[in-house]
Write a protein that holds these residues in place. Sequence first.
Motif, PDB file in Angstrom:
ATOM      1  N   PRO A 350       1.068  -1.447  -0.009  1.00 35.06           N
ATOM      2  CA  PRO A 350      -0.194  -0.111   0.379  1.00 35.06           C
ATOM      3  C   PRO A 350       1.021   1.654  -0.036  1.00 35.06           C
ATOM      4  N   TYR A 351       1.883   1.446   0.988  1.00 35.60           N
ATOM      5  CA  TYR A 351       2.896   1.964   0.953  1.00 35.60           C
ATOM      6  C   TYR A 351       3.923   2.110   0.784  1.00 35.60           C
ATOM      7  N   LYS A 352       4.757   2.412  -0.442  1.00 34.87           N
ATOM      8  CA  LYS A 352       6.174   2.159  -0.814  1.00 34.87           C
ATOM      9  C   LYS A 352       7.441   2.934  -0.082  1.00 34.87           C
ATOM     10  N   VAL A 353       7.025   3.980   0.242  1.00 31.62           N
ATOM     11  CA  VAL A 353       7.961   4.658   1.414  1.00 31.62           C
ATOM     12  C   VAL A 353       7.154   5.734   2.409  1.00 31.62           C
ATOM     13  N   ALA A 354       7.933   5.116   3.665  1.00 30.62           N
ATOM     14  CA  ALA A 354       7.087   6.431   4.347  1.00 30.62           C
ATOM     15  C   ALA A 354       7.385   7.629   5.442  1.00 30.62           C
ATOM     16  N   VAL A 355       7.530   8.781   5.064  1.00 30.81           N
ATOM     17  CA  VAL A 355       8.578   9.568   5.501  1.00 30.81           C
ATOM     18  C   VAL A 355       8.242  10.247   7.381  1.00 30.81           C
ATOM     19  N   PHE A 356       9.083  10.517   7.866  1.00 31.63           N
ATOM     20  CA  PHE A 356       8.977  11.020   9.316  1.00 31.63           C
ATOM     21  C   PHE A 356      10.487  11.882   9.855  1.00 31.63           C
ATOM     22  N   PRO A 357       9.910  13.054  10.376  1.00 26.11           N
ATOM     23  CA  PRO A 357      11.336  13.629  11.794  1.00 26.11           C
ATOM     24  C   PRO A 357      10.751  12.511  12.627  1.00 26.11           C
ATOM     25  N   LEU A 358      11.936  12.696  12.997  1.00 21.30           N
ATOM     26  CA  LEU A 358      13.026  12.246  14.161  1.00 21.30           C
ATOM     27  C   LEU A 358      12.191  12.103  15.206  1.00 21.30           C
ATOM     28  N   LEU A 359      11.698  13.675  15.195  1.00 26.97           N
ATOM     29  CA  LEU A 359      10.795  14.428  16.412  1.00 26.97           C
ATOM     30  C   LEU A 359      10.038  14.461  16.008  1.00 26.97           C
ATOM     31  N   LYS A 360       8.086  14.169  16.227  1.00 23.71           N
ATOM     32  CA  LYS A 360       7.411  15.542  15.866  1.00 23.71           C
ATOM     33  C   LYS A 360       7.723  17.109  16.570  1.00 23.71           C
ATOM     34  N   ASN A 361       8.399  17.037  17.768  1.00 26.49           N
ATOM     35  CA  ASN A 361       7.671  18.176  18.021  1.00 26.49           C
ATOM     36  C   ASN A 361       8.736  19.522  18.192  1.00 26.49           C
ATOM     37  N   LYS A 362       9.886  18.954  16.929  1.00 21.68           N
ATOM     38  CA  LYS A 362      10.724  19.694  16.439  1.00 21.68           C
ATOM     39  C   LYS A 362      10.087  20.308  15.260  1.00 21.68           C
ATOM     40  N   PRO A 363       9.629  22.041  15.127  1.00 21.13           N
ATOM     41  CA  PRO A 363       9.611  22.319  13.809  1.00 21.13           C
ATOM     42  C   PRO A 363      10.613  22.025  12.949  1.00 21.13           C
ATOM     43  N   GLU A 364      11.189  22.673  12.820  1.00 22.90           N
ATOM     44  CA  GLU A 364      12.643  22.274  11.798  1.00 22.90           C
ATOM     45  C   GLU A 364      12.775  20.879  11.250  1.00 22.90           C
ATOM     46  N   SER A 386       2.259   5.648  -6.976  1.00 19.69           N
ATOM     47  CA  SER A 386       1.918   7.025  -5.540  1.00 19.69           C
ATOM     48  C   SER A 386       2.365   5.706  -4.538  1.00 19.69           C
ATOM     49  N   GLY A 387       1.514   6.345  -3.169  1.00 19.35           N
ATOM     50  CA  GLY A 387       2.002   4.900  -2.366  1.00 19.35           C
ATOM     51  C   GLY A 387       2.982   5.477  -1.379  1.00 19.35           C
ATOM     52  N   VAL A 388       3.435   7.038  -1.227  1.00 16.62           N
ATOM     53  CA  VAL A 388       4.504   8.425  -0.569  1.00 16.62           C
ATOM     54  C   VAL A 388       3.541   8.511   1.230  1.00 16.62           C
ATOM     55  N   VAL A 389       3.889   8.255   2.549  1.00 21.72           N
ATOM     56  CA  VAL A 389       3.105   9.074   3.336  1.00 21.72           C
ATOM     57  C   VAL A 389       4.077   9.718   4.014  1.00 21.72           C
ATOM     58  N   PHE A 390       3.503  10.706   5.242  1.00 12.48           N
ATOM     59  CA  PHE A 390       3.554  11.238   6.364  1.00 12.48           C
ATOM     60  C   PHE A 390       3.420  10.161   7.610  1.00 12.48           C
ATOM     61  N   ASP A 391       4.295   9.637   7.890  1.00 12.64           N
ATOM     62  CA  ASP A 391       4.232   9.371   9.421  1.00 12.64           C
ATOM     63  C   ASP A 391       5.012   9.976  10.662  1.00 12.64           C
ATOM     64  N   ASP A 392       3.807  11.264  11.902  1.00  9.25           N
ATOM     65  CA  ASP A 392       4.601  12.162  13.001  1.00  9.25           C
ATOM     66  C   ASP A 392       4.107  11.524  14.025  1.00  9.25           C
ATOM     67  N   ASN A 393       3.381  10.082  14.052  1.00  5.84           N
ATOM     68  CA  ASN A 393       2.168   9.538  15.219  1.00  5.84           C
ATOM     69  C   ASN A 393       3.339   8.421  16.192  1.00  5.84           C
ATOM     70  N   GLY A 394       3.418   9.022  17.425  1.00  6.91           N
ATOM     71  CA  GLY A 394       3.928   8.323  18.175  1.00  6.91           C
ATOM     72  C   GLY A 394       5.540   8.636  18.077  1.00  6.91           C
ATOM     73  N   ASN A 395       5.982   7.497  18.861  1.00 10.17           N
ATOM     74  CA  ASN A 395       7.874   7.336  18.652  1.00 10.17           C
ATOM     75  C   ASN A 395       7.601   6.866  17.369  1.00 10.17           C
TER      76      ASN A 395
END
Length: 451
Positions: A350-364, A386-395
């Motif tokens: 369903p998703y080929k690539v997921a993209v995360f920020p290491l920490l979700k509380n650092k705006p930069e 298609s199938g690129v997703v942004f994920d910043d839920n949880g650690n």
Amino acid sequence: MESIISLCKRRGFIFQGSEIYGGLAGTWDYGPLGVALKNNIKKLWWKRFVDDRDDMYGVDAAILMNQKTWEASGHVGGFADPLVECSKCKHRFRADQLLSADPKIAVKIGAEKCPDCGGKLGETKQFNMMFKTYVGAGEDTASVSYLRPETAQGMFVNFKNIVDSFHPKLPFGLAQIGKAFRNEIAPRDFLFRAREFEQMEIEYFIHPPKDAKDSEWKKTFDDFVGEMKAFMADVGLDAKKVHELEVPDGERAHYSKRTIDFEFDWPFGRKELYGLAYRTDFDLKQHSDFSKVDLSYFDEDGKEQFIPHCIEPSFGLDRTVLAVLCDAYREDDMGEEKRAFLKLTPSVAPYKVAVFPLLKNKPELVKKAKEVFEMIKKEFAVKGVSGVVFDDNGNIGKRYRRQDEIGTPYCVTIDFDTLEKNAGVTVRDRDTGKQERVGEEELIDFLQNKL
Ligand code: ATP
């Protein structure tokens, strides 16, 4: 199976149909990830069997068809399973499925007991599996119709339309993906035996054999054996789990000269995944007879008129989804933790690539991660992926586990080194859990090569 069914529900692949009302047996609802997985499978099928060939014509016929269709096809008279009812608890079973070693002998003897309460089973009756309905306001016999039990007939009845509008040369085929409905006596094994499901079918028309010795049809049949196997590889099925069963004389449908069932090693045993049948000229002849419309074909080269013969590869779409899930499901230990993951081939994930920020509380970090996400999405879209997703839920650990569980092959993380040292991003491999740093400029090529 329990683990797979629970993963499907937890992660939004597949839910029980009408769940809040206690469900409706034999129906399943696909959630966002299930739809994505199913659509990816459909796309691969359509590409291989329609888009990449110049001898295939796609159709999308109506589910409700004139009742004569089903008389001609033999479904009104003969699309039945043997039904037995327990005299004590009144539960109903498919007689041939109750019996283990030799179903036919045991049905005749009737020696079996109810598997639920041990009660005496009644007489075996034939139960027609078509869902009957009425078209229009009247409920007389003339308004009877059925929810189609297979997509195949929608293609036979359109044979003449395709010939008249496209003038195809033999051999050529019609292909269709769509819903089919069977009032199965005992729906079971999750998506395997449902009452509403999807099929992907082809009716491939060839010259009739010149005489009894002419075995030209065998070549087309064998080509489809190869193509069906190639499709199973497209969706990532392990060839070792697929077995060809040559259906012997006497067990084939009366119109079939040869049938191969492709069986799969499911967690509940070895059973049919797909079928391939040489249906001769049975269907076109029947529809010619019943409709009084001439469904013969005029061959310009040989200057002859005849009813073509037909080879039918038939694929269950939901059985494909289930086989892909069963084959991909893994459990292992990663670090200190046990994990479950889906080792899906990238083309169906369903998703080929997921993209995360290491920490979700650092705006930069979040800002940079969103930029990288948009960039990958845009570049992939150019290639039709298609199938690129942004994920910043949880650690971050939880996000990796979640993406592993839904089968995302690669996770891209933006950390402080990305921002402060211009050190690129990390790319984590689902199967090994290994991470490597990749420069931002190389990221697209790197991912595309991997995928
Ligand atoms: P089975 O013997 O398992 O009932 P079948 O021989 O009746 O299957 P076909 O009529 O050849 O099946 O249908 C073609 C394909 O449609 C099957 O190979 C299977 O993939 C799919 N299919 C058939 N019945 C069901 C069902 N009840 N639920 C899900 N898929 C089905």
